[in-house]
Design a protein around this motif. Structure first.
Motif, PDB file in Angstrom:
ATOM      1  N   ALA A   1     -59.912  27.381 -40.024  1.00  0.00           N
ATOM      2  CA  ALA A   1     -59.352  26.341 -40.894  1.00  0.00           C
ATOM      3  C   ALA A   1     -58.963  26.915 -42.250  1.00  0.00           C
ATOM      4  CB  ALA A   1     -60.347  25.205 -41.056  1.00  0.00           C
ATOM      5  N   THR A   2     -59.830  27.766 -42.805  1.00  0.00           N
ATOM      6  CA  THR A   2     -59.532  28.390 -44.093  1.00  0.00           C
ATOM      7  C   THR A   2     -58.300  29.287 -43.982  1.00  0.00           C
ATOM      8  OG1 THR A   2     -61.852  28.351 -44.755  1.00  0.00           O
ATOM      9  CG2 THR A   2     -60.430  29.915 -45.891  1.00  0.00           C
ATOM     10  N   THR A   3     -58.233  30.079 -42.916  1.00  0.00           N
ATOM     11  CA  THR A   3     -57.092  30.969 -42.723  1.00  0.00           C
ATOM     12  C   THR A   3     -55.809  30.168 -42.557  1.00  0.00           C
ATOM     13  OG1 THR A   3     -58.527  32.619 -41.680  1.00  0.00           O
ATOM     14  CG2 THR A   3     -56.165  32.825 -41.295  1.00  0.00           C
ATOM     15  N   ARG A   4     -55.874  29.059 -41.848  1.00  0.00           N
ATOM     16  CA  ARG A   4     -54.689  28.223 -41.653  1.00  0.00           C
ATOM     17  C   ARG A   4     -54.153  27.716 -42.986  1.00  0.00           C
ATOM     18  NH1 ARG A   4     -54.237  23.418 -37.219  1.00  0.00           N
ATOM     19  NH2 ARG A   4     -52.128  22.713 -37.705  1.00  0.00           N
ATOM     20  N   ASP A   5     -55.056  27.209 -43.845  1.00  0.00           N
ATOM     21  CA  ASP A   5     -54.629  26.732 -45.164  1.00  0.00           C
ATOM     22  C   ASP A   5     -54.041  27.861 -45.992  1.00  0.00           C
ATOM     23  OD1 ASP A   5     -55.578  24.277 -44.429  1.00  0.00           O
ATOM     24  OD2 ASP A   5     -57.351  24.310 -45.711  1.00  0.00           O
TER      25      ASP A   5
END
Length: 542
Positions: free
Chosen positions: A97-101
């Motif tokens: 999720a962090t990488t996606r953002d």
């Protein structure tokens, strides 16, 4: 079609979860990104200035790949960009999720920096290799997790593993060739972190020739050297760490590998951590007669032997290396590169005893297992115990050297303790500790009050030296009297009693704090006879 609005940006999105997530991520950081780029490009890109018509961002769902922009069209026509790429791993982990953002934010900054290039006077072309290199550097600077976590980085290895064509003196008129912009990324980072030029200064250099102002020309403007020296100097420097004749083996884990250092100036850092993986309580219980504390009598208690399965993890990282290889040793035994089912070595072992004393076995034979996992300029050694015979003292050494150049080693050694066994006593033991050591609790409370009182007095705004010092000495007298009474009751000297106090980390800290603060008082006024007498006898707190 949904829409999110910030001061400078209008974000348009499809009303689907994918579009909403990426649009929200961009909205959360876009204004701070603009502020940072304003500083780096030294231009006022804002709704009240060069962004008067606004910036429109279109988050494309379902995503495809990459991103694009239409450039800057002046203050009357809005600039726009499409954000197409997304992070969609087959097996998403905790950081997905962090990488996606961060990938959405990375793409936003990469495209926005190219819009800045149309405005700034530094002669960067967003459609050429040098402009593409700069946009990747800027986006990585602001959102590195999106770049390195998104799966497309680093991008300099394609050029490093090639014949290393000169894209420093020659700008390729495309932003699609990883060879040319990969070279540009590495050279700009060389200017920044090897030669020490500020990134904003590199961006702001005014062109001295047209239509193409190369990276070599930029080097000349910054250094005062001829542009013709830029590429040869760069290549000569790289050959000292990543030689061209071994280019096929060259691989680095970051686009910015600088600064690179000579052997004497390189460093290796090591850290250790111990983790209990499991424990096993041996039945039945056994019995031992011991004293729970310095003020307690000797009584029989039940206890259990607890066998521990522990792991020591040792992390090593490098500074100044292009790409390091590692060698490890434990207590002088060199380790192979892979895991081993069994390693025998000698170690000093502290063996605990049920009566709360210890024995030390010097150079005892112990057995452990280990594994080594290495990545770019990092290596991790994991050690686990097999047997359960005490606490092993391990001297761990790691040695690093440049993988492609045999120019010397850099080593560091650190000690670690690997516990394998302890004893657990029945509840009555703990109850007796609390009950019969009441004086210790009182002393601990008195010391805590004393240290707080000293801090308040010494920091008081109105100077009253005699009153301050007298108050501190009175408090010290009360603590000394308590210690004397407890030592007499115990039938030991004050020195022995203080050693018992030191076994409690909190009490030990309070004693140290009291000693430090009382020293300030002693520097202003002679110490009282009682405190002086106790200090000489070894029974005082200071």
């Amino acid at each position: 079609m949904g829409q999110l609005q910030t001061r400078n940006v209008c974000i348009n999105l499809n009303d689907v979860p994918d579009g909403q997530i990426r649009a929200q991520a961009i909205a959360q950081s876009c204004e701070s990104d603009i502020t940072r780029l304003n500083t780096l490009f030294r231009i006022p890109y804002d709704v009240g200035g060069l962004n008067a018509a606004g910036l429109r961002v279109y988050v494309i769902s379902p995503p495809s790949s990459g991103a694009s922009n239409t450039g800057w069209h002046g203050i009357l026509v809005p600039s726009s960009m499409d954000i197409k790429g997304d992070f969609m791993p087959a097996n998403p982990g905790l950081q997905a999720a962090t990488t996606r953002d961060e990938l959405a934010r990375f793409l936003f900054v990469a495209e926005l920096s190219e819009i800045y290039m149309d405005i700034a006077p530094g002669s960067w072309n967003r459609g050429w290799s040098d402009g593409e290199a700069l946009s990747i550097i800027l986006a990585t600077e602001l959102h590195p997790i999106g770049y390195y976590g998104g799966g497309s980085a680093p991008r300099v290895n394609t050029w490093l593993q090639s014949d290393r064509q000169d894209f420093v003196s020659n700008t390729e008129l495309t932003d699609k060739n990883e060879l040319s912009y990969g070279c540009g990324i590495l050279f700009i980072n060389y200017l920044r972190h090897q030669l020490g030029y500020d990134l904003a200064d590199i961006i702001a250099v005014r062109p001295t020739k047209f239509p193409i102002f190369t990276l070599a020309d930029r080097f000349a403007a910054l250094s005062g050297k001829p542009a013709s020296q830029a590429y040869p100097e760069f290549m000569t420097f790289l050959d000292g760490f990543l030689p061209r004749d071994r280019a096929a083996l060259a691989w680095v884990g970051r686009d910015d590998i600088f600064p690179l250092r000579d052997t004497a100036d390189r460093s290796v850092y090591m850290s250790t951590a111990t983790l209990q993986l499991g424990s096993n309580r041996l039945e039945p219980a056994k019995h031992v007669s011991i004293q729970p504390g310095p003020l307690c009598g000797i009584k029989p208690y039940s206890f259990w032997t607890i066998e521990e399965s522990n792991q020591v993890t040792v992390n090593a990282s490098c500074s100044g290396f292009a790409t390091a290889s590692f060698r490890w040793s434990i207590n002088g035994v060199e380790l192979g590169p892979n895991s081993s089912p069994l390693l025998e070595l000698t170690a000093d072992v502290v063996v605990p005893k049920p009566d709360r004393t210890t024995d030390t076995k010097t150079a005892a034979m112990v057995r452990v297992t280990y594994s080594i996992a290495s990545s770019w300029n990092r290596s991790t050694l994991t050690i686990k115990n097999i047997n359960h015979d005490g606490t092993y003292h391990l001297d761990i050494r790691v040695t690093a050297r440049e993988t492609l150049v045999n120019d010397g080693d850099v080593s560091v050694t650190q000690s670690a303790e690997l516990p394998t066994i302890h004893f657990e006593y029945d509840r009555i033991f703990s109850d007796d500790q609390r009950r019969c050591n009441g004086d210790l609790e009182q002393i601990s409370a008195e010391l805590l009050k004393l240290t707080e009182h000293m801090q308040l007095i010494l920091n008081a705004p109105d100077p009253q030296p005699d009153l301050r010092i007298g108050s501190i000495l009175d408090a010290a007298k009360r603590v000394n009297a308590t210690i004397e009474a407890a030592a007499e009751k115990m039938g030991v000297t004050g020195q022995v009693f203080l050693q018992e106090l030191s076994r409690s980390s909190r009490i030990s800290q309070e004693v140290a704090a009291a000693r430090t603060r009382l020293l300030h008082a002693q520097q202003e006024k002679a110490i009282s006879p009682l405190v002086e007498r106790n200090a000489a006898k070894g029974t005082g707190t200071s």
